[in-house]
Structure formats: C-alpha cells, structure tokens
Scaffold this active site. Structure first.
Site, mmCIF file in Angstrom:
data_model
loop_
_atom_site.group_PDB
_atom_site.id
_atom_site.type_symbol
_atom_site.label_atom_id
_atom_site.label_comp_id
_atom_site.label_asym_id
_atom_site.label_seq_id
_atom_site.Cartn_x
_atom_site.Cartn_y
_atom_site.Cartn_z
ATOM 1 N N GLU A 87 -57.861 27.061 -21.197
ATOM 2 C CA GLU A 87 -56.694 27.892 -21.540
ATOM 3 C C GLU A 87 -57.244 28.979 -22.566
ATOM 4 O O GLU A 87 -58.465 28.535 -23.339
ATOM 5 C CB GLU A 87 -55.630 27.393 -22.401
ATOM 6 C CG GLU A 87 -54.535 28.438 -22.708
ATOM 7 C CD GLU A 87 -53.447 27.509 -23.424
ATOM 8 O OE1 GLU A 87 -53.342 26.147 -23.701
ATOM 9 O OE2 GLU A 87 -52.400 28.160 -23.760
ATOM 10 N N GLU A 110 -53.686 20.611 -23.903
ATOM 11 C CA GLU A 110 -52.724 19.819 -23.159
ATOM 12 C C GLU A 110 -53.099 19.680 -21.561
ATOM 13 O O GLU A 110 -52.105 19.467 -20.925
ATOM 14 C CB GLU A 110 -51.088 20.383 -23.669
ATOM 15 C CG GLU A 110 -50.975 21.765 -22.684
ATOM 16 C CD GLU A 110 -51.254 22.835 -23.662
ATOM 17 O OE1 GLU A 110 -51.986 22.719 -24.526
ATOM 18 O OE2 GLU A 110 -50.476 23.996 -23.431
ATOM 19 N N ASN A 111 -54.144 19.817 -21.330
ATOM 20 C CA ASN A 111 -54.498 19.537 -19.817
ATOM 21 C C ASN A 111 -53.878 18.433 -19.129
ATOM 22 O O ASN A 111 -53.698 17.225 -19.856
ATOM 23 C CB ASN A 111 -55.764 19.253 -19.733
ATOM 24 C CG ASN A 111 -56.873 20.208 -20.399
ATOM 25 O OD1 ASN A 111 -56.893 21.382 -20.274
ATOM 26 N ND2 ASN A 111 -57.545 19.545 -21.362
ATOM 27 N N HIS A 138 -47.681 16.671 -30.408
ATOM 28 C CA HIS A 138 -47.717 18.226 -29.803
ATOM 29 C C HIS A 138 -48.040 18.199 -28.267
ATOM 30 O O HIS A 138 -47.563 18.840 -27.199
ATOM 31 C CB HIS A 138 -48.296 19.229 -30.673
ATOM 32 C CG HIS A 138 -48.332 20.549 -30.338
ATOM 33 N ND1 HIS A 138 -47.489 21.514 -30.594
ATOM 34 C CD2 HIS A 138 -49.452 21.121 -29.341
ATOM 35 C CE1 HIS A 138 -47.790 22.724 -30.290
ATOM 36 N NE2 HIS A 138 -48.875 22.575 -29.300
ATOM 37 N N GLU A 139 -49.484 17.914 -28.106
ATOM 38 C CA GLU A 139 -49.968 18.091 -26.912
ATOM 39 C C GLU A 139 -49.463 17.003 -25.732
ATOM 40 O O GLU A 139 -49.174 17.445 -24.806
ATOM 41 C CB GLU A 139 -51.606 17.493 -26.971
ATOM 42 C CG GLU A 139 -52.399 18.262 -27.866
ATOM 43 C CD GLU A 139 -52.206 19.759 -27.890
ATOM 44 O OE1 GLU A 139 -51.922 20.445 -26.729
ATOM 45 O OE2 GLU A 139 -52.654 20.315 -28.856
HETATM 46 N N1 PHE Z 1 -52.443 25.046 -25.992
HETATM 47 C C1 PHE Z 1 -53.460 24.582 -26.846
HETATM 48 C C2 PHE Z 1 -52.191 23.978 -27.957
HETATM 49 O O1 PHE Z 1 -51.527 22.888 -27.784
HETATM 50 C C3 PHE Z 1 -54.086 25.419 -27.898
HETATM 51 C C4 PHE Z 1 -55.267 25.911 -27.185
HETATM 52 C C5 PHE Z 1 -55.332 27.126 -26.644
HETATM 53 C C6 PHE Z 1 -56.328 25.055 -27.240
HETATM 54 C C7 PHE Z 1 -56.569 27.657 -26.473
HETATM 55 C C8 PHE Z 1 -57.547 25.646 -26.703
HETATM 56 C C9 PHE Z 1 -57.437 26.960 -26.294
HETATM 57 O O2 PHE Z 1 -51.593 24.445 -28.806
HETATM 58 ZN ZN ZN Z 2 -49.519 23.692 -27.911
#
Ligand code: PHE
Ligand code: ZN
Length: 877
Positions: free
Chosen positions: A125, A267-268, A300-301
């Site tokens: 991400e 959150e993969n 959260h994740e």
């Molecule tokens: N999506 C992640 C979160 O839970 C944040 C994130 C974004 C981590 C980009 C790494 C790179 O909030």
């Molecule tokens: Zn998030």
C-alpha cells in the site's frame, strides 16, 4: 529546478479498469540482490473497453521476458518505460506471463519487496506492488492470488496471504512454500515474508464455532513480548463479532513484526505486517502508552479485514472509506476496553494537535480529496482522524440502531467489491430515511468550522434561547464554503453545578442534540427553572472550534462538576489556554492563575474521579496546540507563559502533588491494565508538574523516581522530570539509561526522543550532535522519527530557534532522506509548511528552507508535492 512538473491525478478522471485479472500465480525465487519474480495472469477485457491497449504499472523492474498465451513477445510487440509496460494488441481473454528481476537488499524506500533485519518482507500500500511485478496497480482490480516462494533454507519461514497449501525441500539447500488466498483482493493487500523468526501461537474459536490459528512472528527470542499483542488480537476478534457481527474468515491469522517500516502497520489479508514498535511489549521495555497503542493498532489492522479487505476502495480518493471507518472502529473498541471519557479526551487531543493544525495550513484537504501527485502524502490526520469524526457524527445523527443497520447493509451489499464513499453513505440514508446529501459536505470540504454560541435566559418565561452560527475559513482551492451538518450535544447545569433538566419540543430531557445545518440556527429550550450554565458540544460531538459567550465563572462550574467528563476536562483546558495566551501577549492575569490553581487543587482532591482522568486534567494544553490559538505564533513567548503557569501550579499544589506522588507508588506485580496505567499516569503527571519548580529536592525526588522505577513507564517518567530540571543528575541518568538499554532498539528510540524534547537551550546542538551518534541510523524510520520528527514537532521553542538553525537542520535531513526514502522524507515537511502562522521573522526563515528544498534536483514527487503546496496558495489569501 526540476525539468518536468509531475501531473496530478484527479478523481474526476476516474475510469473503470480496461482489463480484469481473475487469477494470478506468482513465483518468487528469493535472493537478496537478484530476486526473480514470475507472474502468470489470467486477464480478460472489461466490458465496453474494446481497443484499449494493455498497460501495466511497473517501476524499477528489470524485465526478463513477456509472453501472451505462451508466446514470447519480441521487442517490437511491447514497450517498456520507467513506469509502464504496454502491449498494444492483445486478445479479449488471455494468459500473460512475465518475469522480472529486483534487488530487495538495496531497496531503502521500504516499499515493494525489501529486506529488514536479514529478512524479506513487503509493503504494497498504496503503490508498492508495481515495484514487485507488472500489474494494473489500482485497488479496483481484485484477483485470487496463488504464491509460490522459493528461498535458501536459512530463510526458515516462508509466508504469504491465505492458506498454506504445500511446502517442501528443493535441491541446493533451498526450500519452498505455496500459499493460496481464496478471497479476491487488490494487489495493495499482497504480502510476503521470508526469514528466521520466532512465533507465538494461540487459537480462537469464532462465533460460528470455527477454530482459527493465530500466529505472531517476531525476532528470535522475542516471542514472550508478543503476548500482549496476542491478547489484544483475541479481544479485537471477539469485539468485532459482538459489536458488528463480523467473524474472521480464514483458518489462519498471522502478524509479523519488522523493525524497518515507514508507517505503523499494514492490514495485508491474513498476514498483517507491523512496525515492531507497535507490537512488542513487556513492562521493562514498553511504556503504558506503548501498550495502549499496541492494543489500538492491533485492533485497527484486524478490523480492516472487513473494512478495507473484504470491502475495499474503488480508487485512492476513497481512502477514508477504509481508514476513517476503521479508526472509528478502533476508537470505539479502545473506549470499551479502557473507558469512554478518557479515550475520547485522548482522541480529541490527538485530533486537535494534528488534524486541526493541518486544516489551518496550506496542506489542508478534504476527508475525500479530489487530486494528488502521490497518494502516499494523503495518509494524513484528516483522512484518518477527521474521517473517524465524520462516522461518529453520522452515528450521532441517525442513532446507534440505524447506524448498525447501515453497517450491516454495507457489508451485505458490498462484500467482495471495491466501492466509494457515496455508496457507503447511501446505505445509511436508506436504512434511516435521512437525507444525507448535506452531510456529504464533511467529505468534500476542507477546513475546521467555527461555531459561535450565544444564549439568552428569560427567568420569567423559563426559556433559554440559543443562537448558533457556523463559518468555515477558506482553504487552498476552496475560497468559499457551504454550511456543514453539525450535531451539537447540549446539557444544562445550574449555578451550583447540578444537572438541570429542561424541555425540548415539549419533551423533558437532561441532554439534547441540536443539529446546526445552516449558517445560523435558533433553538429555544423551555422549562429552564434556574439560571443555566451551558455545557455545549458534549463529548466533542463535532470536529469544530466552539466559541461561546460563557464567562470564566461558568467554566469553573463545569470544571468542578459537569457530568460530561469530556466537557469537564475541556473547561480546564480552556481556562488554562486563556491564562497562558494572555500572559504570552504580555497581559498576565495573576488573580486568574491563582484561582485556576485552586480549582485544580479541588479537582485533584476529588476521590471519586478516575486517576487517568485526573492525569489528563493536570496536563496543560501543549505548546503546538497553543500556537494554533495565538496568531501569529511566537513559540518562545508561548513556552515562557506556559512554564509560568506550570510553575504557579507546582508551587501552589506542591503539597498535593507530593502526596499524590508518594500515595500512588505501586508495590506488587505489574499490571498493564487501564486502572494501573491510570495510577502511573497520574503519579508521573504529578512529578512532571513538580519539575516545573527545579529545586534541589525536586531533582532528588525525580532521581529517586528514576532509580526506583520497576517498569519503563516510571523510568521514562523519572528521566523526563530529570530532563526538565536539567543538571548533572540528568546527564548521569541519561548515560545510565543508554548503557542499560543500548541493545534494545525500541528503548534506544525513546532515549533519542527524550533528548529531542528537551526545552533547554542546549537542545538544538545536542540533537544535531546526536545525528553523529553511532546508534543513529537515518535509514531506519523509527530512529529518524525519534530524533528528527520529535524535535521538529514536539520541541517548538528549540526548533523555532531565532537563527533558523533548527529549520536548516530539518531541511538538510529531508533532503538527505529523500534520496532513498521519499515516503518518510515527505512526512517531515508539514512542520515547515506552517510558516505563515508564525511571526514573520521566523516564518520567512521557514519559507526560505522550503524554497531551498524545492530547488533540489533530484527531488521525489512526494517531497515536491508537499513543498510546492506549502509554498503555494494560502487558503486565507
Ligand atoms: N493501511 C495502513 C493502516 O492501517 C497504513 C499504511 C499505509 C501502512 C501505507 C503502510 C503503508 O492504517
Ligand atoms: Zn488503517
């Protein structure tokens, strides 16, 4: 200057993908410098997209081969540039096979496939997958992934998303594993980890009776430190079942901790990857704040599994669809775990410190932005925290039951798809029969609304007339604003601080929500028997700045007894803010300050109040927070005025503070729970306040506190007080701390951060010197942030040195880091971006550093975007 100006991506240009990929098989042959990635994509043309060429994203990839339906393409049949692979002529359905080579070991951007602590790991991400293989790297292309990983056997664990379906030995001391993820997902949720790790294992039986294996992978020897994260994970899983009816969907859930990570965690699907600072904890090395953050980030994740993974974003403009919603969910979870009032106060403090500041400067943007250069720059407090506030208001407006029904509908309707904020809001409009068209303003309009409240009480008629007005200041690109839908929760007290009931629309109530949805509104409350004290915006019911015609005496009444604890705390903050600002403007109010000290004394003596709440009451508004209220801001004057009030409190409350300090001393076993953490917080807050009066006995007390500490919270509390007092005790303790903890990276980060926060004149020199310390490593984002970001954000009086040396130091760091890690470099820019809010002699120096950065070549798109926005159009102009 840069030769070409990067072109922005716009929401209005959104078009569906030309090709869809139902299935993909990836094969990784892992080598630190020459990893080979083979991909086999089952591609079909999307409806109505005839004639479109196949255009795949790909960056920093060495292309080995491309084949369509088994036939290798010649050079003339495809074109390869720095950002794309294009094949002009392709059938409507076909198999594409590619092979590329990448160099994970030299990837210091920490995006794509990279190495951390000798292990392979990924971060995709938002747009990292294109650094792994050629792919339409956008969140609305969802595919089923099968992943085969081959590596030297010394990379013991080979992990990816979903379920392990095969593993075995290979010749030459190598081995392999094959993973299959049955849920279609966008590529940004792909993950791979390979290396030597220890694992903490557990199990959880879900609401439908399925057993899920839980595994947390950490550095060797660290498994016991994952126990708290595991516990938080299990509580999160249960909470999501009970609160939202959401059950986990795979048989396995894994978390991996890595030391080198640009953000907090990711959150993969089925394989969360965490910054180790947000996962590992034991009482000796982690503070209560660390425990609290671990709990909330693990939640959260995990919550993203439904709000993010099962239902994802159509495009990156919809980022708040998953982030704002998931922050709202983790905040609700933390409130249930740790207490609603205290959690709310902490969340609002964070919102004000980060989001309100952002909203008042050149980087202000809507919760759903409409254009960007690099989406990485939009992982902001606005999208996350303000995004969560918007969901909270939605719940307030339609009620808890309709809110839950709307969530259910959203899950049912959009499961397995990528969607938009409009579609999300539609679900709530449908179940509640509310017209939420006007509410949508919160997503599209930047800036923090100011709400003015005026009141008139008529004792003869027993009526209270409230007049509310709203106005949102201009922000870049949005010179004029429309009225937002603002829920204002209101209750009344009487002059003795007792709750007073009243009537609204003929109904007797203790509290009501007034919805301000036009520029102005008038509301009459009836049956108000006694002269009222108004408690408005209870629980911070909307992310606005409230200005009211209330007198200080009303604030004292609220501070003493508002049953809404948020507003009780808020009354204290407002009193303190006014006193500090008037001193900073050269108009000290000694009588007011004494009165405030007395009120604080009474609040501390309240036996019924929660210690965690009292600790919050005792800490004055922060200097960055105060700087927002004083325009133009003069950090030196603010620091001095705040210290003066702290000194007065320390003197006036010396007895009480000492009593608290000795009375709250813990014996017996450490507990990380909220109650024990609250007692430690109050004890450390008392010590911090005492340190404002740096007498020999205070230094002795702090020294004893540090040396007698049985856990990291108290050790840091003691060290912090010693730092505020300064002198030889501090220097000795600092050295002692380093010697003791030098082999624990997360603790060494705290050691750097503490020195960065030192308000003493020597701090700038010390911070600059620390960049040459053998333990300083700018390639590690945690270490860099501990020293550089802490100094720039949390030490205003020293960062804003009149010489400009603090700004120069920061700009030098940004330029150096930008060479290898643009994402992290860009996150250091926003402090300088606030240059217009400061007194001109400082503002001009800040601006000059931004200009120097802008001229650098090469400069990443990330830093370029933030620097040009910072220098560009001012919302107010
Ligand atoms: N999506 C992640 C979160 O839970 C944040 C994130 C974004 C981590 C980009 C790494 C790179 O909030
Ligand atoms: Zn998030």
């Amino acid at each position: 200057m840069r030769t070409e100006t990067p072109q922005p991506i716009r929401l209005s240009d959104y078009r569906p993908p030309a090709f869809l990929i139902d299935k993909v098989e990836l094969t990784f042959d892992l080598q630190p410098n020459t990893t080979r990635v083979k991909a086999r994509l089952d591609i079909r043309r999307n409806e109505g997209m005839a004639g479109e060429p196949l255009k795949l994203n790909g960056e920093r990839l060495k292309l080995i081969s491309v084949a369509v339906d088994g036939r290798k393409l010649g050079e003339g049949e495809r074109s390869v540039g720095p950002e794309f692979l294009t094949v002009a002529e392709v059938p409507d359905a076909f198999a594409l096979e590619t092979e590329v080579e990448i160099d994970p070991e030299n990837n210091k951007a920490l995006e794509g496939l990279y190495m951390s602590g000798g292990r392979f790991c990924t971060q995709c991400e938002a747009e990292g997958f294109r650094k792994i293989t050629y792919w339409p790297d956008r969140p609305d292309v969802l595919s089923r992934f099968t992943v085969r990983i081959e590596a030297d056997a010394k990379f013991q664990h080979l992990l990816s998303n979903g379920n392990l379906i095969e593993r075995g030995e290979l010749p030459g001391g190598r081995h392999f594993a094959v993973w299959n993820d049955p849920f279609p997902k966008p590529c940004y949720l792909f993950a791979l980890v390979a290396g030597e790790l220890d694992v903490l294992e557990d199990k959880l039986v879900t609401m439908s009776g399925r057993t899920v294996d839980l595994r947390i992978y950490v550095d060797t020897g660290m498994a016991p430190r994952a126990a708290y994260a595991m516990d938080a994970l299990k509580r999160s899983m249960k909470w999501d079942e009970e609160t939202f009816g959401r059950e986990y969907d795979l048989d396995l859930f894994m978390i991996v901790a890595v030391r080198d990570f640009n953000f907090g965690a990711m959150e993969n699907k089925g394989l969360n990857i965490f910054n180790s600072s947000l996962l590992l904890a034991n009482p000796e090395t982690a503070t209560d704040m660390d425990y609290e953050r671990i709990e909330s980030v693990v939640a959260h994740e995990y919550f993203h599994n439904w709000t993010g993974d099962r239902i994802t974003c159509r495009d990156w403009f919809q980022l708040c669809l998953k982030e704002g919603l998931t922050v709202f969910r983790d905040q609700s979870f933390s409130a249930d775990m740790r207490g609603h009032a205290v959690q709310r106060i902490k969340d609002v403090k964070a919102l004000r410190a980060r989001q309100f500041a952002e909203d008042q400067g050149p980087l202000a943007h809507p919760v759903r932005p409409s254009s960007y250069l690099k989406i990485d720059n939009f992982y902001t407090a606005t999208i996350y925290e303000k995004g969560a506030e918007v969901i909270r208001m939605l719940k307030t407006l339609i009620g808890a039951e309709a809110f839950r029904a709307g969530m259910d509908l959203y899950f049912e309707r959009w499961d397995g798809h990528a969607t938009t904020v409009e579609e999300f809001i539609k679900c709530f409009a449908e179940v509640s029969n509310h017209d939420l068209t006007a509410f949508f303003t919160w997503y599209e309009q930047a800036g923090t609304p100011r709400v003015r409240l005026a009141s008139r009480y008529d004792p003869a008629k027993r009526t209270l007339d409230l007049e509310l007005a709203q106005q949102t200041p201009p922000t870049p690109g949005q010179p004029t604003k429309t009225a937002a839908t603002i829920p204002v929760r209101v209750g009344l007290l009487d002059q003795d601080g007792r709750t007073q009931a009243f009537e609204r629309d003929g109904e007797a109530v203790d509290e009501t929500v007034i919805v301000l949805d036009a520029a102005k509104a008038k509301v009459r409350l009836e049956g108000v028997d006694r002269p009222p004290v108004i408690s408005a915006l209870r629980g911070f019911s909307a992310p606005v700045v409230l200005e009211s015609d209330a007198e200080p005496k009303d604030r004292y009444i609220l501070l003493a007894g508002d049953p809404d604890l948020f507003n009780r705390w808020e009354a204290g903050q407002e009193l303190a803010r006014e006193l500090i600002l008037s001193r900073a403007k050269g108009r000290p109010d000694d009588v007011g300050e004494e009165r405030f000290a007395e009120a604080m004394g009474r609040a501390l003596a309240d036996q019924a109040a929660d210690p965690a709440f009292k600790a919050l009451l005792l800490s004055l508004p922060s200097e960055p927070d105060l700087a927002l209220a004083l325009q133009p801001a003069d950090p030196a004057a603010i620091h001095e005025a705040r210290e003066a009030l702290r000194l007065r409190l320390a003197v006036h409350l010396a007895e009480d503070l000492r009593r608290l300090h000795s009375g709250l001393q813990e014996s017996g076993e450490f507990s990380a729970d909220a109650a024990a953490a609250g007692r430690r917080a109050l004890r450390n807050a008392a010590l911090e306040l005492l340190a404002a009066n740096p007498r020999a006995e205070t230094a002795e007390l702090a020294d004893g506190h540090y040396r007698g500490a049985g856990n990291m919270t108290d050790a840091m509390g003691g060290l912090n007080a010693l730092m505020l007092i300064g002198g030889p005790e501090y220097e000795l303790a600092l050295e002692d701390f380093y010697t003791r903890w030098k082999s624990e990276p997360l603790v060494v980060d705290k050691w750097f951060a503490l020195q960065a926060r030192d308000p003493d004149e020597s701090a700038l020199g010390r911070v600059m010197g620390l960049t040459a310390h053998p333990a300083f490593d700018a390639k590690n984002p945690n270490r860099l942030r501990a020293l550089v970001a802490t100094f720039a954000n949390f030490n205003p009086v020293r960062f804003h040195d009149p010489s400009g040396a603090g700004y120069r130091f920061l700009a030098d760091q940004i330029l150096a880091v930008d060479r290898y890690n643009p994402m992290t470099a860009a996150r250091l820019v926003d402090v300088l971006g606030a240059w217009r809010r400061y007194i001109p002699e400082l503002g001009q120096l800040m601006k000059a550093e931004l200009e120097r950065i802008a001229k650098a070549d090469p400069l990443s798109k990330n830093v370029f975007e933030l620097v040009t926005r910072s220098l560009g159009e001012d919302g107010a102009g």
